[in-house]
Design a protein around this motif. Structure first.
Motif, PDB file in Angstrom:
ATOM      1  N   LEU A 127       0.850  -1.186   0.000  1.00 31.30           N
ATOM      2  CA  LEU A 127       0.000   0.000   0.000  1.00 31.30           C
ATOM      3  C   LEU A 127       0.884   1.234   0.000  1.00 31.30           C
ATOM      4  O   LEU A 127       1.958   1.243   0.601  1.00 31.30           O
ATOM      5  N   SER A 128       0.424   2.261  -0.694  1.00 29.47           N
ATOM      6  CA  SER A 128       1.134   3.534  -0.686  1.00 29.47           C
ATOM      7  C   SER A 128       0.106   4.653  -0.578  1.00 29.47           C
ATOM      8  O   SER A 128      -0.960   4.590  -1.190  1.00 29.47           O
ATOM      9  N   SER A 129       0.436   5.674   0.205  1.00 24.65           N
ATOM     10  CA  SER A 129      -0.498   6.774   0.386  1.00 24.65           C
ATOM     11  C   SER A 129      -0.534   7.717  -0.801  1.00 24.65           C
ATOM     12  O   SER A 129      -1.432   8.554  -0.906  1.00 24.65           O
ATOM     13  N   ALA A 130       0.450   7.603  -1.708  1.00 26.53           N
ATOM     14  CA  ALA A 130       0.519   8.427  -2.915  1.00 26.53           C
ATOM     15  C   ALA A 130       1.116   7.577  -4.025  1.00 26.53           C
ATOM     16  O   ALA A 130       1.773   6.565  -3.760  1.00 26.53           O
ATOM     17  N   PRO A 131       0.904   7.954  -5.285  1.00 28.31           N
ATOM     18  CA  PRO A 131       1.428   7.145  -6.393  1.00 28.31           C
ATOM     19  C   PRO A 131       2.948   7.032  -6.346  1.00 28.31           C
ATOM     20  O   PRO A 131       3.666   7.966  -5.977  1.00 28.31           O
ATOM     21  N   LEU A 132       3.445   5.854  -6.732  1.00 29.44           N
ATOM     22  CA  LEU A 132       4.875   5.596  -6.844  1.00 29.44           C
ATOM     23  C   LEU A 132       5.234   5.433  -8.308  1.00 29.44           C
ATOM     24  O   LEU A 132       4.467   4.842  -9.084  1.00 29.44           O
ATOM     25  N   ALA A 133       6.388   5.945  -8.699  1.00 32.35           N
ATOM     26  CA  ALA A 133       6.848   5.797 -10.081  1.00 32.35           C
ATOM     27  C   ALA A 133       7.244   4.339 -10.300  1.00 32.35           C
ATOM     28  O   ALA A 133       8.069   3.783  -9.563  1.00 32.35           O
TER      29      ALA A 133
END
Length: 566
Positions: free
Chosen positions: A542-548
């Motif tokens: 899970l990530s709170s913001a987009p990851l490249a």
């Protein structure tokens, strides 16, 4: 993979909780790691169109709470009240405000939540009653020195004919703490004049609240949140100190705040809690020095006490780590578990705090100044605030202990600062002539739909006006959007339940303005504040913001969870 550079070596694991509590993980210990959702009843959902949220409205939204994935609901006061302080002026501690429902509605809510494995925790307000309470009305009708007056704190005044208050103590809600009655005596109220303080030196007060605890427990309530738990015990021996003298008094000596005798009250309550199987839970709202908080959380007391330290912390990795370390250490010493809080009904919502300069703390003068300008200055960076709020929430949910969520934060709601003066209800605003901006801005009714009357809260309007931008933040607008804050909360609570194990925590090496923790089973949580960092080992949960996708870097103001095991 190599660890990132750091100014300190890997820390040893934080100590697991020790003490007389049974080992974590049993049903009796559900509260140790629970996610508890606070509902402010008058602002959650309205079933009858009168503009005030009610118990049937909450009942209609139980499926929403189940989909969110919470373990318990904490219900703020729903008792009969004149609403001089948002329901914390209680007329009858063992009944329901008829505008909000009936005792049968409480029973139905306990049952409906229970079908989804959700427990109900309710607010208990033991420091004071309302001035409409039958006891206080009896006190007013009785002479000085009577048994009826002894349930409260009455004193003769000073000066000619007792026309001056017994002391010059200032109420936190504005004005003095003393109010004169027609026969010339004065009564103490730490809050609004409509909230006379009870006298906890009177055995009748003790007995009545024990009856209240049993009354609600026998209806299936699982636990209690104790309002201003640090104020009940008082020493009003003459001569009373001045307000200036009182401000210099240390904890335990101050006549009103955090006196040692208060723990005798909670020791008796604990014997009541332990009569039930599973034992009743309790968490104290105790705004006290951190080193004195542990007594409220002891096994012979309430069992938990709110950790409000992050409400006064800036958006800063060192500040967050210091708060986390201190509270995990205290939890280990008491055998309790910590309680993590970012928002509640008394402070500026954290999505807004983190969008103000340097993540302005919600209880600070800077935060109040922003409210006093009706949100005009300083300029709020709404997008940045929500991004940081999402990151902070994922960090808290990865920590050992329980997490308390406030209604609407799962929607990324911001504070509403620009309420019209004639709509405001908070006594802190009214009693200070607006010098204190009050707490109404975090109590505006929730938006359920993108449009329509009161954004789905009610068919007949809302008791606090909702801003036009609420529609874009509504549940309806976020349903089906995998990138929404609501979707993030749902995934986070589900994932947490699947990966959570034990109460250990290990700090991993990290750059400045980055926090990296590891939990049992290879669960990593990395939060970037004002920095970037390499992804922790394992697959991303899970990530709170987009990851490249092409990089293994975590951008600023982001939390990511990874798992090393399959």
């Amino acid at each position: 993979m190599d660890q990132l550079p750091s100014h300190e070596p890997d820390a040893a694991p934080a100590p697991a909780a020790q003490g007389p509590f049974p080992s974590p993980g049993t049903d009796r210990e559900w509260w140790r790691h629970a996610v508890v959702y606070q509902i402010y009843p008058r602002s959650f959902a309205d079933s009858d169109g009168d503009g005030i949220g009610d118990l049937p409205g909450i009942l209609s939204r139980v499926p929403y709470l189940a989909d969110l994935g919470v373990d318990a609901v904490w219900l703020s006061p729903f008792y009969p009240s004149a609403l001089a302080d948002g329901g914390y002026d209680v007329d009858d501690h063992r009944n329901v405000d008829p505008r909000l429902g009936t005792l049968d509605d409480v029973d139905a809510l306990v049952a409906a939540l229970g079908e989804h494995g959700i427990r109900l925790v309710i607010d208990i307000v033991p420091n004071h009653s309302s001035n409409r309470h039958v006891w206080f009305q009896e006190a007013l009708a009785s002479p000085p020195g009577s048994a009826a007056r002894d349930r409260y704190i009455f004193r003769d005044g000073k000066g000619v004919d007792g026309a001056e208050p017994p002391a010059d103590w200032a109420s936190g809600f504005g004005g003095l703490m003393w109010e004169r009655v027609p026969d010339g005596q004065w009564y103490l109220h730490c809050h609004a004049a409509e909230q006379p303080d009870l006298n906890w030196d009177n055995p009748e007060v003790h007995d009545d609240f024990v009856s209240t605890l049993r009354f609600w427990a026998d209806r299936g309530v699982a636990g209690f949140r104790i309002d201003v738990a640090h104020l009940l015990a008082k020493d009003l021996s003459d001569p009373l100190p001045s307000d200036a003298e009182m401000a210099r008094m240390p904890p335990g000596v101050h006549p009103l705040i955090d006196r040692d005798e208060v723990h005798e009250i909670y020791a008796r309550w604990r014997t009541v809690f332990d009569e039930y199987d599973p034992p009743l839970t309790a968490v104290g709202e105790a705004w006290v020095e951190p080193e004195r908080r542990s007594r409220y959380a002891s096994r012979t007391g309430l069992g938990q006490a709110f950790n409000f330290d992050l409400l006064t912390a800036n958006w800063s990795a060192p500040e967050f780590r210091e708060v986390i370390d201190r509270n995990l250490r205290q939890a280990a010493e008491t055998g309790s578990s910590s309680t993590w809080v970012l928002s509640n009904h008394d402070v500026v919502r954290h999505a807004t705090r983190y969008g103000l300069p340097q993540g302005t703390p919600g209880c600070s003068q800077e935060g109040k100044e922003w409210l006093r300008t009706h949100g005009a200055s300083p300029v709020l960076d709404r997008e940045l605030g929500v991004r940081r709020a999402r990151a902070a929430t994922l960090l808290l949910l990865a920590l050992p202990g329980s997490t308390y969520l406030y209604q609407g934060e799962e929607l990324g709601l911001h504070e509403v600062p620009d309420l019209p003066e004639d709509a405001r209800q908070d006594p802190t605003y009214l009693r200070t002539g607006g010098a204190d901006p009050g707490r109404d801005g975090c109590r505006v009714p929730l938006p359920w739909t993108a449009s329509g009357p009161a954004f789905g809260f009610s068919d007949g309007g809302a008791h606090l006006p909702q801003p036009s931008w609420f529609g874009a933040s509504s549940v309806e607008s976020q349903e089906g959007d995998d990138d929404s804050t609501l979707a993030l909360y749902r995934r986070a609570l589900s994932t947490r339940r699947n990966v959570r194990a034990g109460e250990d925590l290990r700090w991993r090496a990290a750059r400045d303005e980055v926090l990296h923790i590891e939990r049992a089973g290879g669960w990593h949580c990395l939060t970037t504040f004002e920095a970037t960092a390499e992804l922790p080992p394992g697959r991303v949960l899970l990530s709170s913001a987009p990851l490249a996708h092409e990089e293994r870097m975590v951008p600023p103001n982001t939390t990511v969870w990874t798992l090393e095991r399959p």
